[in-house]
Design a protein around this motif. Sequence first.
Motif, PDB file in Angstrom:
ATOM      1  N   LEU A 264      38.097  24.502  34.247  1.00  0.00           N
ATOM      2  CA  LEU A 264      38.954  25.685  34.299  1.00  0.00           C
ATOM      3  C   LEU A 264      40.424  25.328  34.033  1.00  0.00           C
ATOM      4  O   LEU A 264      41.154  26.122  33.433  1.00  0.00           O
ATOM      5  CB  LEU A 264      38.805  26.404  35.635  1.00  0.00           C
ATOM      6  CG  LEU A 264      37.480  27.146  35.810  1.00  0.00           C
ATOM      7  CD1 LEU A 264      37.316  27.629  37.246  1.00  0.00           C
ATOM      8  CD2 LEU A 264      37.380  28.314  34.830  1.00  0.00           C
ATOM      9  N   LEU A 265      40.862  24.134  34.449  1.00  0.00           N
ATOM     10  CA  LEU A 265      42.212  23.684  34.104  1.00  0.00           C
ATOM     11  C   LEU A 265      42.361  23.575  32.589  1.00  0.00           C
ATOM     12  O   LEU A 265      43.361  24.005  32.015  1.00  0.00           O
ATOM     13  CB  LEU A 265      42.526  22.338  34.766  1.00  0.00           C
ATOM     14  CG  LEU A 265      42.910  22.380  36.238  1.00  0.00           C
ATOM     15  CD1 LEU A 265      42.869  20.979  36.850  1.00  0.00           C
ATOM     16  CD2 LEU A 265      44.295  22.986  36.410  1.00  0.00           C
ATOM     17  N   ALA A 266      41.344  23.006  31.944  1.00  0.00           N
ATOM     18  CA  ALA A 266      41.377  22.879  30.474  1.00  0.00           C
ATOM     19  C   ALA A 266      41.369  24.261  29.819  1.00  0.00           C
ATOM     20  O   ALA A 266      42.109  24.505  28.847  1.00  0.00           O
ATOM     21  CB  ALA A 266      40.200  22.041  29.990  1.00  0.00           C
ATOM     22  N   ILE A 267      40.566  25.162  30.343  1.00  0.00           N
ATOM     23  CA  ILE A 267      40.509  26.527  29.812  1.00  0.00           C
ATOM     24  C   ILE A 267      41.869  27.205  29.983  1.00  0.00           C
ATOM     25  O   ILE A 267      42.333  27.920  29.083  1.00  0.00           O
ATOM     26  CB  ILE A 267      39.381  27.323  30.494  1.00  0.00           C
ATOM     27  CG1 ILE A 267      38.022  26.812  29.988  1.00  0.00           C
ATOM     28  CG2 ILE A 267      39.546  28.823  30.280  1.00  0.00           C
ATOM     29  CD1 ILE A 267      36.846  27.253  30.823  1.00  0.00           C
ATOM     30  N   ALA A 268      42.519  26.974  31.111  1.00  0.00           N
ATOM     31  CA  ALA A 268      43.845  27.551  31.339  1.00  0.00           C
ATOM     32  C   ALA A 268      44.841  27.040  30.296  1.00  0.00           C
ATOM     33  O   ALA A 268      45.638  27.815  29.752  1.00  0.00           O
ATOM     34  CB  ALA A 268      44.334  27.221  32.750  1.00  0.00           C
ATOM     35  N   VAL A 269      44.780  25.754  29.985  1.00  0.00           N
ATOM     36  CA  VAL A 269      45.679  25.178  28.978  1.00  0.00           C
ATOM     37  C   VAL A 269      45.396  25.798  27.605  1.00  0.00           C
ATOM     38  O   VAL A 269      46.323  26.166  26.877  1.00  0.00           O
ATOM     39  CB  VAL A 269      45.547  23.637  28.942  1.00  0.00           C
ATOM     40  CG1 VAL A 269      46.250  23.043  27.734  1.00  0.00           C
ATOM     41  CG2 VAL A 269      46.091  23.030  30.228  1.00  0.00           C
TER      42      VAL A 269
ATOM     43  N   TRP B  12      40.814  37.047  39.427  1.00  0.00           N
ATOM     44  CA  TRP B  12      41.455  37.884  38.417  1.00  0.00           C
ATOM     45  C   TRP B  12      41.448  37.228  37.044  1.00  0.00           C
ATOM     46  O   TRP B  12      41.347  37.927  36.028  1.00  0.00           O
ATOM     47  CB  TRP B  12      42.861  38.287  38.861  1.00  0.00           C
ATOM     48  CG  TRP B  12      42.774  39.293  39.966  1.00  0.00           C
ATOM     49  CD1 TRP B  12      43.066  39.114  41.276  1.00  0.00           C
ATOM     50  CD2 TRP B  12      42.296  40.631  39.851  1.00  0.00           C
ATOM     51  NE1 TRP B  12      42.808  40.256  41.988  1.00  0.00           N
ATOM     52  CE2 TRP B  12      42.343  41.207  41.128  1.00  0.00           C
ATOM     53  CE3 TRP B  12      41.850  41.415  38.797  1.00  0.00           C
ATOM     54  CZ2 TRP B  12      41.944  42.523  41.376  1.00  0.00           C
ATOM     55  CZ3 TRP B  12      41.460  42.720  39.042  1.00  0.00           C
ATOM     56  CH2 TRP B  12      41.520  43.262  40.318  1.00  0.00           C
ATOM     57  N   ALA B  13      41.520  35.916  36.991  1.00  0.00           N
ATOM     58  CA  ALA B  13      41.407  35.223  35.703  1.00  0.00           C
ATOM     59  C   ALA B  13      40.002  35.418  35.127  1.00  0.00           C
ATOM     60  O   ALA B  13      39.835  35.600  33.919  1.00  0.00           O
ATOM     61  CB  ALA B  13      41.733  33.742  35.855  1.00  0.00           C
ATOM     62  N   SER B  14      38.993  35.392  35.997  1.00  0.00           N
ATOM     63  CA  SER B  14      37.626  35.630  35.512  1.00  0.00           C
ATOM     64  C   SER B  14      37.489  37.055  34.997  1.00  0.00           C
ATOM     65  O   SER B  14      36.853  37.292  33.962  1.00  0.00           O
ATOM     66  CB  SER B  14      36.586  35.344  36.608  1.00  0.00           C
ATOM     67  OG  SER B  14      36.634  36.299  37.645  1.00  0.00           O
TER      68      SER B  14
ATOM     69  N   ALA C  75      34.413  30.790  35.734  1.00  0.00           N
ATOM     70  CA  ALA C  75      35.406  31.148  36.742  1.00  0.00           C
ATOM     71  C   ALA C  75      34.782  31.932  37.898  1.00  0.00           C
ATOM     72  O   ALA C  75      35.127  31.712  39.060  1.00  0.00           O
ATOM     73  CB  ALA C  75      36.540  31.945  36.101  1.00  0.00           C
ATOM     74  N   VAL C  76      33.846  32.820  37.605  1.00  0.00           N
ATOM     75  CA  VAL C  76      33.152  33.556  38.677  1.00  0.00           C
ATOM     76  C   VAL C  76      32.384  32.583  39.566  1.00  0.00           C
ATOM     77  O   VAL C  76      32.420  32.693  40.795  1.00  0.00           O
ATOM     78  CB  VAL C  76      32.209  34.642  38.098  1.00  0.00           C
ATOM     79  CG1 VAL C  76      31.262  35.172  39.158  1.00  0.00           C
ATOM     80  CG2 VAL C  76      33.012  35.781  37.491  1.00  0.00           C
TER      81      VAL C  76
ATOM     82  N   GLY D 251      36.707  40.650  30.645  1.00  0.00           N
ATOM     83  CA  GLY D 251      37.210  41.852  29.989  1.00  0.00           C
ATOM     84  C   GLY D 251      37.592  41.592  28.538  1.00  0.00           C
ATOM     85  O   GLY D 251      37.306  42.403  27.647  1.00  0.00           O
ATOM     86  N   ALA D 252      38.227  40.459  28.284  1.00  0.00           N
ATOM     87  CA  ALA D 252      38.598  40.098  26.912  1.00  0.00           C
ATOM     88  C   ALA D 252      37.358  39.906  26.052  1.00  0.00           C
ATOM     89  O   ALA D 252      37.319  40.357  24.902  1.00  0.00           O
ATOM     90  CB  ALA D 252      39.450  38.830  26.909  1.00  0.00           C
TER      91      ALA D 252
END
Length: 126
Positions: free
Chosen positions: A10-15, A77-79, A116-117, A84-85
């Motif tokens: 998830l850190l990599a996905i955030a980047v 909320w990120a999930s 993320a969920v 949603g996207a």
Amino acid sequence: MTDEQERRALLAIAVVTVATGATQVAAPSAMLSPLKVEDSPATQQLFATVGMFMVIVGGLLFGALRRGEGARPVVFWASAQKLGAAGAVAIGVRRSVFSPLALLVAGFDFASGVLAVDYWRRLRRS
């Protein structure tokens, strides 16, 4: 996957989310062209606006995961943003707004949202 592996993913996905969002802000035409989207001032502005929100959500997720404390609602909320996207892009492809290539983006967002969920659920148990 362990909790730590999911956190790192998830850190990599955030980047990646911050980087692609920043690209949409700085050079929306570069992102619109491969997706076969009309390249007008309006679509450039809308794409850049979406990119700005991607930078914010990705940065918030990155910071929350690095800090640890209080990450649970941010991960939730990120999930929601990722799922949603994925849905919005898939609808855009179905309506012929985006080329089918955009389904790669939707697939990445969907997989990111599911991850993320799962991580959010694990945080609840902690």
